[in-house]
Design an enzyme around this catalytic site. Structure first.
Site, PDB file in Angstrom:
ATOM      1  N   ASP A   4       1.676   5.759  12.006  1.00  0.00           N
ATOM      2  CA  ASP A   4       0.406   5.935  12.250  1.00  0.00           C
ATOM      3  C   ASP A   4       0.126   5.105  13.748  1.00  0.00           C
ATOM      4  OD1 ASP A   4       0.785   3.210  11.364  1.00  0.00           O
ATOM      5  OD2 ASP A   4      -1.032   2.814  10.539  1.00  0.00           O
ATOM      6  N   LEU A  20      -1.819  -1.885  -1.230  1.00  0.00           N
ATOM      7  CA  LEU A  20      -2.700  -0.781  -1.557  1.00  0.00           C
ATOM      8  C   LEU A  20      -4.066  -0.951  -1.003  1.00  0.00           C
ATOM      9  CD1 LEU A  20      -1.580  -1.024  -5.409  1.00  0.00           C
ATOM     10  CD2 LEU A  20      -0.697   0.433  -3.451  1.00  0.00           C
ATOM     11  N   HIS A  47       4.659   3.992   8.750  1.00  0.00           N
ATOM     12  CA  HIS A  47       4.926   3.666  10.115  1.00  0.00           C
ATOM     13  C   HIS A  47       5.119   4.707  11.039  1.00  0.00           C
ATOM     14  CE1 HIS A  47       5.965  -0.583   9.475  1.00  0.00           C
ATOM     15  NE2 HIS A  47       6.331  -0.573   8.296  1.00  0.00           N
ATOM     16  N   ASP A  64      -5.576   2.832   6.600  1.00  0.00           N
ATOM     17  CA  ASP A  64      -6.035   2.078   5.285  1.00  0.00           C
ATOM     18  C   ASP A  64      -7.633   2.646   5.210  1.00  0.00           C
ATOM     19  OD1 ASP A  64      -3.606   1.230   5.257  1.00  0.00           O
ATOM     20  OD2 ASP A  64      -4.311  -0.918   5.811  1.00  0.00           O
ATOM     21  N   ALA A 100      -1.078  -6.392  -2.252  1.00  0.00           N
ATOM     22  CA  ALA A 100       0.020  -5.279  -2.944  1.00  0.00           C
ATOM     23  C   ALA A 100       0.574  -4.154  -2.131  1.00  0.00           C
ATOM     24  CB  ALA A 100      -0.225  -4.778  -4.375  1.00  0.00           C
ATOM     25  N   GLU A 129     -11.219  -5.686  10.748  1.00  0.00           N
ATOM     26  CA  GLU A 129      -9.981  -6.336  10.359  1.00  0.00           C
ATOM     27  C   GLU A 129      -9.144  -6.658  11.715  1.00  0.00           C
ATOM     28  OE1 GLU A 129      -8.211  -4.433   7.093  1.00  0.00           O
ATOM     29  OE2 GLU A 129      -6.245  -5.250   7.359  1.00  0.00           O
TER      30      GLU A 129
HETATM   31  P1  ADP Z   1      -3.771  -5.641   1.094  1.00  0.00           P
HETATM   32  O1  ADP Z   1      -4.785  -4.956   1.931  1.00  0.00           O
HETATM   33  O2  ADP Z   1      -2.554  -4.726   1.106  1.00  0.00           O
HETATM   34  O3  ADP Z   1      -4.219  -5.722  -0.323  1.00  0.00           O
HETATM   35  P2  ADP Z   1      -4.305  -7.715   2.885  1.00  0.00           P
HETATM   36  O4  ADP Z   1      -3.478  -8.810   3.167  1.00  0.00           O
HETATM   37  O5  ADP Z   1      -4.460  -6.620   4.015  1.00  0.00           O
HETATM   38  O6  ADP Z   1      -3.464  -6.916   1.892  1.00  0.00           O
HETATM   39  O7  ADP Z   1      -5.640  -8.078   2.429  1.00  0.00           O
HETATM   40  C1  ADP Z   1      -5.379  -8.904   1.398  1.00  0.00           C
HETATM   41  C2  ADP Z   1      -6.820  -9.857   1.761  1.00  0.00           C
HETATM   42  O8  ADP Z   1      -8.137  -9.086   1.427  1.00  0.00           O
HETATM   43  C3  ADP Z   1      -6.866 -11.104   0.738  1.00  0.00           C
HETATM   44  O9  ADP Z   1      -6.102 -12.042   1.171  1.00  0.00           O
HETATM   45  C4  ADP Z   1      -8.338 -11.614   0.844  1.00  0.00           C
HETATM   46  O10 ADP Z   1      -8.468 -12.236   2.273  1.00  0.00           O
HETATM   47  C5  ADP Z   1      -8.977 -10.400   0.851  1.00  0.00           C
HETATM   48  N1  ADP Z   1      -9.418  -9.701  -0.263  1.00  0.00           N
HETATM   49  C6  ADP Z   1      -9.181  -8.523  -1.060  1.00  0.00           C
HETATM   50  N2  ADP Z   1      -9.619  -8.229  -1.951  1.00  0.00           N
HETATM   51  C7  ADP Z   1     -10.366  -9.429  -2.500  1.00  0.00           C
HETATM   52  C8  ADP Z   1     -11.114  -9.850  -3.303  1.00  0.00           C
HETATM   53  N3  ADP Z   1     -11.419  -9.224  -4.746  1.00  0.00           N
HETATM   54  N4  ADP Z   1     -11.697 -11.141  -3.288  1.00  0.00           N
HETATM   55  C9  ADP Z   1     -11.672 -12.003  -2.311  1.00  0.00           C
HETATM   56  N5  ADP Z   1     -10.883 -11.555  -1.181  1.00  0.00           N
HETATM   57  C10 ADP Z   1     -10.198 -10.210  -1.265  1.00  0.00           C
HETATM   58 MG    MG Z   2      -4.812  -4.620   4.225  1.00  0.00          MG
END
Ligand code: ADP
Ligand code: MG
Length: 413
Positions: free
Chosen positions: A49, A143, A47, A198, A141, A186
């Site tokens: 960035d 990540l 927190h 990220d 998650a 994004e």
């Molecule tokens: P994080 O980036 O921490 O994992 P986010 O909410 O920023 O969480 O991003 C997750 C979103 O990215 C998912 O809801 C989906 O829309 C997209 N996403 C990530 N990986 C995949 C995948 N393997 N297949 C489809 N969508 C994906």
């Molecule tokens: Mg994300």
């Protein structure tokens, strides 16, 4: 107790094969190439960035793989294992900001958004493409599965369209440019208000190193980070918790920081050099606590980087680094108030079962925690965390071992 779930990464060969196979099954042709980009985990500097501070992510061995072939028209067809039953189709001429036409949403927004952002940056007009995604970055998650998608797409477009932004002397400058496109995708198309941490991690980290990222100007420095050399490991605990108020709380924290900066007459909280004087000027204990987190976290991150640069993580240096991780978590819990019961239980159980230090990582309110452990103790610490989760009635956590790996690129044939 039941078995622990460790989330092992796919090798480059496995990931490329999975993406190529999905491409072939879906589009009845061989993909021109496969591109990859990693998820990330932030070691310290949380927190900060959006306050112009410093963070220290590594690129994970867990990656998104995209098999793709350019088309002769402006059409885009996308498929992922999660959406295998149907193909998402778009036209690059109609992609626009969410809310304007609302056409692009969900996971496809992260991919099509990158093409859109590169065109906005003057690299268009681009050709459309067919693409198949296979990712082993755990979703949601904390990540950065989202940045992994964007960055894999960005390097794929760079190659398919001969943008020549990578390789050569200007490689990092080109990567920084692709970071901007991924971030805009994004922010503007997927509609998530995040900083560039990220995407910078996924594009600009290097193997064997952590990335010192100065968020004031996005300048970077590679910091050697070789835990295995000191028989240590970084255990990532995916709490599986996602709390629904996360977006609102994130916006509130950003707003509190902006307000405080306004009161203190600085652009960014990172501009403050006299912490006590600044805190004395702020109205209210809550705002003081928020700012205290940001300022102490920036300090901790600097100190942590200095420690890493000055020698092996053994003895008292290891103790000092571990204490910084612990202090980071405590500050995020008490001053910034972005933890949640699952994160606090994970961190407490890790510490109590022999982790040198542990903290939440990422935005908070769920997501993941990290624990710095002896290599030989990783499973025992994971077991202790899983037991504590069972006692609290939480969903079983999942685990992975984070090592610093390569940034986004093309999979060698
Ligand atoms: P994080 O980036 O921490 O994992 P986010 O909410 O920023 O969480 O991003 C997750 C979103 O990215 C998912 O809801 C989906 O829309 C997209 N996403 C990530 N990986 C995949 C995948 N393997 N297949 C489809 N969508 C994906
Ligand atoms: Mg994300």
């Amino acid at each position: 107790t039941e078995d622990l779930t460790f989330n092992d990464p796919l090798t480059f060969d496995e990931g490329a094969l999975a993406a190529r196979t999905l491409f072939r099954e879906t589009f009845n042709a061989d993909a021109d190439g496969v591109w990859h980009a990693p998820g990330r985990v932030n070691i310290i500097g949380e927190h900060v960035d959006y306050n112009g501070g410093i963070c220290l992510p590594i690129a994970l061995p867990h990656r998104a793989f995209i098999a793709a072939t350019p088309r002769s028209d402006r059409h885009v067809r996308l498929v992922s294992p999660q959406t295998r039953d149907h193909i998402d189709e778009f036209d690059l001429d109609t992609v626009d900001r969410r809310g304007t036409d609302g056409e692009v949403s969900g996971w496809a927004a992260y991919l099509v958004g990158v093409a859109w952002a590169l065109e906005q940056a003057g690299f268009g007009p681009l050709r459309g493409f067919d693409a198949a995604l296979h990712s082993c970055v755990p979703l949601g998650a904390g990540l950065s599965s989202s940045a992994a998608l964007e960055c894999a797409m960005a390097v794929a477009i760079n190659d398919m369209e001969d943008l020549n932004l990578l390789g050569g002397d200007d490689d990092d400058a080109g990567r920084a440019l692709l970071v901007d496109a991924a971030r805009r995708a994004e922010n503007d198309i997927a509609g998530a208000n995040t900083g560039g941490l990220d995407q910078s991690a996924s594009m600009r980290c290097t193997k064997g190193h952590a990335l010192e990222l100065d968020c004031r100007d996005m300048s970077v420095r590679s910091i050697p980070f070789d835990l295995a050399h000191d028989h240590l490991a970084l255990l990532v605990i995916d709490t599986r918790a996602v709390h629904s108020h996360v977006t609102g709380e994130y916006a509130q924290r950003r707003q509190a920081c902006e307000e405080a900066a306004g009161i203190l007459g600085v652009d960014l909280l990172a501009d403050i050099d006299d912490e006590q004087a600044a805190l004395d000027q702020l109205p209210g204990e809550v705002m003081r606590a928020r700012v205290r987190h940001v300022l102490t976290e920036i300090d901790r991150t600097r100190t942590f980087i200095d420690e890493l640069a000055s020698g092996s993580l053994v003895g008292e240096r290891l103790d000092r680094c571990a204490a910084l991780l612990d202090a980071s978590h405590d500050s995020l819990r008490d001053d910034y108030e972005v933890t949640c019961p699952e994160l606090d239980v994970a961190v407490d159980a890790a510490r109590a079962s022999g982790a040198h230090g542990a903290r939440m990582t990422g935005g908070g309110f769920g997501g993941s925690a990290i624990a710095l452990v002896d290599e030989s103790a990783a499973r025992d610490v994971a077991r202790a965390v899983a037991d504590a989760f069972a006692e609290h009635g939480f969903e079983a956590p999942q685990f992975l071992i984070a090592t610093p790996e390569e940034p986004a690129g093309k999979v060698a044939e």
